[in-house]
Design a protein around this motif. Structure first.
Motif, mmCIF file in Angstrom:
data_model
loop_
_atom_site.group_PDB
_atom_site.id
_atom_site.type_symbol
_atom_site.label_atom_id
_atom_site.label_comp_id
_atom_site.label_asym_id
_atom_site.label_seq_id
_atom_site.Cartn_x
_atom_site.Cartn_y
_atom_site.Cartn_z
ATOM 1 N N LEU A 124 0.511 1.889 3.189
ATOM 2 C CA LEU A 124 -0.617 1.745 2.257
ATOM 3 C C LEU A 124 -2.001 1.921 2.896
ATOM 4 C CD1 LEU A 124 0.207 -1.215 -0.219
ATOM 5 C CD2 LEU A 124 0.379 1.233 -0.614
ATOM 6 N N GLY A 141 -9.902 0.747 0.264
ATOM 7 C CA GLY A 141 -10.287 -0.533 -0.337
ATOM 8 C C GLY A 141 -10.993 -0.351 -1.665
ATOM 9 N N SER A 152 -2.402 -2.843 -5.374
ATOM 10 C CA SER A 152 -1.336 -3.644 -4.777
ATOM 11 C C SER A 152 -1.945 -4.812 -4.022
ATOM 12 C CB SER A 152 -0.554 -2.767 -3.804
ATOM 13 O OG SER A 152 0.383 -3.526 -3.104
ATOM 14 N N THR A 181 -5.788 -1.332 -2.081
ATOM 15 C CA THR A 181 -5.752 -2.792 -1.950
ATOM 16 C C THR A 181 -7.201 -3.289 -1.965
ATOM 17 O OG1 THR A 181 -5.678 -2.435 0.431
ATOM 18 C CG2 THR A 181 -3.585 -2.915 -0.656
ATOM 19 N N HIS A 182 -7.382 -4.599 -1.928
ATOM 20 C CA HIS A 182 -8.744 -5.128 -1.975
ATOM 21 C C HIS A 182 -9.537 -4.666 -0.746
ATOM 22 C CE1 HIS A 182 -11.807 -7.864 -3.388
ATOM 23 N NE2 HIS A 182 -11.958 -8.264 -2.144
ATOM 24 N N ASN A 183 -8.943 -4.935 0.418
ATOM 25 C CA ASN A 183 -9.612 -4.526 1.659
ATOM 26 C C ASN A 183 -9.061 -3.195 2.130
ATOM 27 O OD1 ASN A 183 -11.051 -6.979 1.797
ATOM 28 N ND2 ASN A 183 -9.233 -7.975 2.643
ATOM 29 N N SER A 188 -2.241 -6.994 -0.711
ATOM 30 C CA SER A 188 -2.154 -6.631 0.697
ATOM 31 C C SER A 188 -1.343 -7.705 1.398
ATOM 32 C CB SER A 188 -3.568 -6.537 1.276
ATOM 33 O OG SER A 188 -3.556 -5.752 2.422
ATOM 34 N N SER A 189 -0.332 -7.282 2.159
ATOM 35 C CA SER A 189 0.618 -8.260 2.702
ATOM 36 C C SER A 189 0.029 -9.106 3.835
ATOM 37 C CB SER A 189 1.834 -7.520 3.230
ATOM 38 O OG SER A 189 1.395 -6.599 4.200
ATOM 39 N N ASP A 190 -1.167 -8.724 4.338
ATOM 40 C CA ASP A 190 -1.711 -9.460 5.477
ATOM 41 C C ASP A 190 -2.517 -10.699 5.069
ATOM 42 O OD1 ASP A 190 -3.546 -7.837 4.303
ATOM 43 O OD2 ASP A 190 -3.960 -6.625 6.085
ATOM 44 N N THR A 200 -4.181 -13.302 -1.995
ATOM 45 C CA THR A 200 -3.614 -12.106 -2.608
ATOM 46 C C THR A 200 -3.854 -12.099 -4.112
ATOM 47 O OG1 THR A 200 -1.893 -12.023 -0.961
ATOM 48 C CG2 THR A 200 -1.403 -10.946 -3.016
ATOM 49 N N VAL A 212 5.179 -1.947 3.560
ATOM 50 C CA VAL A 212 4.351 -3.062 4.017
ATOM 51 C C VAL A 212 5.272 -4.272 4.088
ATOM 52 C CG1 VAL A 212 2.129 -2.253 3.139
ATOM 53 C CG2 VAL A 212 3.604 -3.552 1.645
ATOM 54 N N ARG A 255 -7.288 -0.638 4.416
ATOM 55 C CA ARG A 255 -6.128 -0.780 5.319
ATOM 56 C C ARG A 255 -5.978 0.495 6.135
ATOM 57 N NH1 ARG A 255 -1.611 -4.233 4.240
ATOM 58 N NH2 ARG A 255 -0.287 -2.591 5.106
#
Ligand SMILES: Cc1cc2nc3c(=O)[nH]c(=O)nc-3n(C[C@H](O)[C@H](O)[C@H](O)COP(=O)(O)O)c2cc1C
Length: 374
Positions: A130, A134, A158, A99-101, A160-162, A168, A196, A103
């Motif tokens: 996940l 990052g 993907s 993901t970008h950041n 990130s759901s947060d 996103t 997630v 996790r």
């Protein structure tokens, strides 16, 4: 035989015994043991490259693949292990999902990144959430890879759901653009992680506007602006209803995606339980009721094949202006599975549960063995 191969070979015999431990202890042991094993596995470069039959080689999107099978997302999550996969003769090397950041992933009942195999059922459950380093850290790794012929590099990314929907999408676009500047050969967009939280149920309702809008933005901001050949594949759940496949394939083609992957693990526990051996059912029930997570391996073998068949029927009716390929993931263990996939129009296969199962038997020669065995 290397120490890692010896360990895997021994461990496969002891697995059923270890699973007799109290259930939480078994979950803890396998979840943490997996990480310790993988750290060593990524460094265990085979001394001699595997001999993959010439007939297994395949070319898609202008890329050469050593064979039509390679690791599914989650095996080489952080980008370590390219030399291992390439020497094994894998068709490609898929990094991520990232993901970008960064996790940290899921933790519950003191079990970090819960994972449990059901060895007699050739299946597993995971509720990893996940975990990954990052994009920045992954980019650094990608630059260090010495790419070899016929083992292209893919990255699974993907949302990130947060984060908010806008953040996103913005992050996904940034990640695509950053990856385009590297030696990465293809991207898989993971639209299917069951582990997630999702803000909305994707494809539960095909008119799920926010999901379609997201794909449309990616199409306009990324796919149509690519500066080089960089195929982008969408990975969906094996819980996707076959009746939805036609609409999904049409959307993917219309928006300019290059392939579709069926797919990810299943959360249809009552269906999957039918494939779990009696003696492993208590563990299965313990895992799914305490952690939930996705089921992989034999329980999703028919599901992945049926979804690919349905996608192929749609493709056959269409005149395509560029290549669009079907990728199958879920329950692949043998050469017969790959042959079955091919008959249904599948161009590439990915494996996770079957990969580690075969590693226990054949070690680093697993691709060579399964591709030459009848
Ligand atoms: C421990 C574990 C971690 C996984 N991590 C990911 C992931 O990061 N991204 C993803 O798209 N799928 C992930 N998966 C799903 C696999 O890529 C694959 O879709 C699934 O396991 C079905 O294939 P199989 O039956 O060969 O295992 C993971 C699966 C397992 C067992």
């Amino acid at each position: 035989m290397s120490l890692v191969e010896k360990f895997a070979s021994l461990e496969k015999n002891f697995r059923p015994l270890m699973l007799k431990l109290p259930k939480r202890s078994a979950a803890k042991l396998f979840s943490s043991g997996r990480k310790v094993f993988l750290e060593r596995f990524y460094k265990d470069i085979p001394k001699e490259p595997a001999q993959i039959p010439e007939s297994a080689k395949t070319q898609l999107w202008g890329l050469d693949f050593n064979c039509p099978i390679f690791n599914a997302a989650g095996v080489f999550k952080s980008g370590d292990g390219y030399e291992v996969a390439a020497a094994q003769g894998a068709g490609a090397f898929l990094i991520g999902t990232i993901t970008h950041n960064k996790r940290s992933g899921n933790k519950k009942n003191c079990v970090l990144h819960p994972f449990l195999p059901y060895p007699n059922s050739l299946a597993a459950s995971n509720w990893m959430g996940l975990p990954n380093d990052g994009i920045e850290s992954t980019l650094e790794k990608i630059w260090t890879i010495k790419k070899q012929k016929q083992c292209p590099i893919g990255v699974s990314i993907s949302a990130s759901s947060d984060l908010s929907e806008k953040e996103t999408i913005d992050n996904l676009i940034v990640n695509f653009k950053l990856l385009e500047k590297t030696q990465v050969d293809f991207i898989e967009l993971n639209e299917s992680c069951p582990n997630v939280e999702h803000k909305e149920k994707k494809f539960g309702d095909l008119l799920d506007e926010s999901f379609l809008l997201r794909l449309e933005i990616i199409s306009n901001s990324v796919l149509k602006k690519r500066k080089r050949q960089l195929p982008v594949i969408l990975k969906f759940s094996t819980d996707t209803q076959p009746s939805q496949v036609e609409a999904i394939v049409n959307v993917c083609i219309d928006l300019g995606f290059d392939g579709i992957n069926f797919g990810n693990t299943s959360t249809d526990y009552s269906f999957c339980e039918k494939f779990i051996q009696e003696e492993e059912k208590p563990l299965f029930k313990y895992f799914t009721s305490n952690f939930g997570g996705g089921v992989s391996g034999i329980p999703i073998k028919e599901k992945s094949l049926n979804l690919c068949k349905a996608a192929n029927s749609v493709l056959k009716e269409k005149t395509l202006s560029k290549e669009f390929h079907i990728i199958r993931t879920g329950g692949i263990f043998t050469n017969e599975d790959i042959t079955e996939s091919k008959k249904c129009g599948v161009a590439l296969n990915q494996w996770f549960t079957g990969y580690f199962h075969n590693f226990g038997f054949y070690g680093h020669k697993l691709y060579e063995k399964i591709l030459t065995l009848e």
